[in-house]
Scaffold this motif. Sequence first.
Motif, mmCIF file in Angstrom:
data_model
loop_
_atom_site.group_PDB
_atom_site.id
_atom_site.type_symbol
_atom_site.label_atom_id
_atom_site.label_comp_id
_atom_site.label_asym_id
_atom_site.label_seq_id
_atom_site.Cartn_x
_atom_site.Cartn_y
_atom_site.Cartn_z
ATOM 1 N N LEU A 177 0.832 -1.198 0.000
ATOM 2 C CA LEU A 177 0.000 0.000 0.000
ATOM 3 C C LEU A 177 0.871 1.254 0.000
ATOM 4 O O LEU A 177 0.612 2.212 -0.748
ATOM 5 C CB LEU A 177 -0.912 -0.012 1.227
ATOM 6 N N MET A 178 1.929 1.253 0.821
ATOM 7 C CA MET A 178 2.841 2.392 0.856
ATOM 8 C C MET A 178 3.518 2.591 -0.501
ATOM 9 O O MET A 178 3.691 3.726 -0.969
ATOM 10 C CB MET A 178 3.892 2.172 1.940
ATOM 11 N N ARG A 179 3.895 1.478 -1.161
ATOM 12 C CA ARG A 179 4.531 1.561 -2.471
ATOM 13 C C ARG A 179 3.595 2.246 -3.465
ATOM 14 O O ARG A 179 4.029 3.091 -4.259
ATOM 15 C CB ARG A 179 4.886 0.149 -2.932
ATOM 16 N N GLU A 180 2.316 1.875 -3.436
ATOM 17 C CA GLU A 180 1.348 2.497 -4.349
ATOM 18 C C GLU A 180 1.237 3.992 -4.076
ATOM 19 O O GLU A 180 1.222 4.810 -5.010
ATOM 20 C CB GLU A 180 -0.010 1.827 -4.188
ATOM 21 N N TRP A 181 1.168 4.377 -2.812
ATOM 22 C CA TRP A 181 1.052 5.805 -2.481
ATOM 23 C C TRP A 181 2.290 6.575 -2.935
ATOM 24 O O TRP A 181 2.187 7.659 -3.505
ATOM 25 C CB TRP A 181 0.869 5.957 -0.965
ATOM 26 N N LEU A 182 3.471 6.015 -2.659
ATOM 27 C CA LEU A 182 4.708 6.707 -3.018
ATOM 28 C C LEU A 182 4.844 6.842 -4.530
ATOM 29 O O LEU A 182 5.314 7.874 -5.028
ATOM 30 C CB LEU A 182 5.899 5.966 -2.429
ATOM 31 N N ASP A 183 4.449 5.806 -5.272
ATOM 32 C CA ASP A 183 4.515 5.880 -6.733
ATOM 33 C C ASP A 183 3.593 6.988 -7.258
ATOM 34 O O ASP A 183 3.930 7.711 -8.197
ATOM 35 C CB ASP A 183 4.110 4.542 -7.360
ATOM 36 N N ARG A 184 2.444 7.127 -6.648
ATOM 37 C CA ARG A 184 1.515 8.170 -7.088
ATOM 38 C C ARG A 184 2.042 9.564 -6.792
ATOM 39 O O ARG A 184 1.885 10.500 -7.578
ATOM 40 C CB ARG A 184 0.154 7.959 -6.415
ATOM 41 N N ILE A 185 2.730 9.714 -5.663
ATOM 42 C CA ILE A 185 3.316 11.010 -5.324
ATOM 43 C C ILE A 185 4.506 11.306 -6.246
ATOM 44 O O ILE A 185 4.661 12.428 -6.742
ATOM 45 C CB ILE A 185 3.789 11.022 -3.855
ATOM 46 N N ALA A 186 5.340 10.282 -6.488
ATOM 47 C CA ALA A 186 6.558 10.490 -7.277
ATOM 48 C C ALA A 186 6.261 10.794 -8.738
ATOM 49 O O ALA A 186 6.974 11.555 -9.379
ATOM 50 C CB ALA A 186 7.453 9.266 -7.175
ATOM 51 N N ASP A 187 5.200 10.221 -9.257
ATOM 52 C CA ASP A 187 4.870 10.414 -10.673
ATOM 53 C C ASP A 187 3.786 11.463 -10.784
ATOM 54 O O ASP A 187 2.603 11.183 -10.904
ATOM 55 C CB ASP A 187 4.416 9.082 -11.293
ATOM 56 N N ARG A 188 4.195 12.718 -10.810
ATOM 57 C CA ARG A 188 3.225 13.830 -10.750
ATOM 58 C C ARG A 188 2.411 13.946 -12.017
ATOM 59 O O ARG A 188 1.362 14.573 -12.009
ATOM 60 C CB ARG A 188 3.985 15.142 -10.505
ATOM 61 N N SER A 189 2.891 13.396 -13.136
ATOM 62 C CA SER A 189 2.218 13.625 -14.414
ATOM 63 C C SER A 189 1.061 12.671 -14.635
ATOM 64 O O SER A 189 0.386 12.744 -15.646
ATOM 65 C CB SER A 189 3.219 13.481 -15.567
ATOM 66 N N ARG A 190 0.852 11.718 -13.713
ATOM 67 C CA ARG A 190 -0.265 10.786 -13.918
ATOM 68 C C ARG A 190 -1.595 11.489 -13.731
ATOM 69 O O ARG A 190 -1.713 12.376 -12.919
ATOM 70 C CB ARG A 190 -0.162 9.629 -12.913
#
Length: 234
Positions: free
Chosen positions: A221-234
């Motif tokens: 779950l943390m990995r999903e949240w961090l990926d969403r924060i890191a990839d701002r262009s999504r």
Amino acid sequence: MQGGRAGGGPRERILAATAELLAEGGREAVSTRAVGVAAGVQAPTIYRLFGDKRGLLDAVAAEGFAAYLDAKADPRPDADPVDDLRAGWDEHVEFGLANPALYMLMCEPRPGTAPAPAAVAGIEILSARIRRIAEAGRLRVAEERAVRLVHAAGSGTTIALIAMPEDGRDPGLSAMAREAVIAAIATDAPAPATPGPVGAAIALRADLPRVAALTEPERGLMREWLDRIADRSR
């Protein structure tokens, strides 16, 4: 080609015969009948061992890719991670040019179905290389995006070179594509932490596998949240 090959059990003979037919004539040359004649087995044996032609081709691709991996040396722990990615790119292209039919089989789009096992193994290796760049503080983008970009560019470059006549291939094309991709995803040296949540997310995402305080579902779950924060262009 003579039927009834000597040596090895039925599975080994079938795989060897299929690989040879694939290399000589491409996917179109691989039929149950041709494989059976070359391996000295009946069609029911092929179906029993591999399920169907797709299962047989997947097994051949996995076997060929495994042999390629066995011949590779593991990167040194102190090796520059970006140089390691460069070496991996070059090895990937060389493998594709040396085994065009096998490579095209591995890269075949399979919408709605699971990717070929060999393709999955290749992505796992690429992901590990990207992870090392992230751990060194040199990744500009989220790991998942970096993996997708390198995979798409590397596969596309290899397929484009395979399609060219051997005597007409541009020897610099692969290097130009490789360096353009590396410039897009990595820095020349460890970058200072980017202020704000994006930089923090990229840094924590790289170290997440070592966070023992979380359970595996919590890490997911943390990995999903961090990926969403890191990839701002999504």
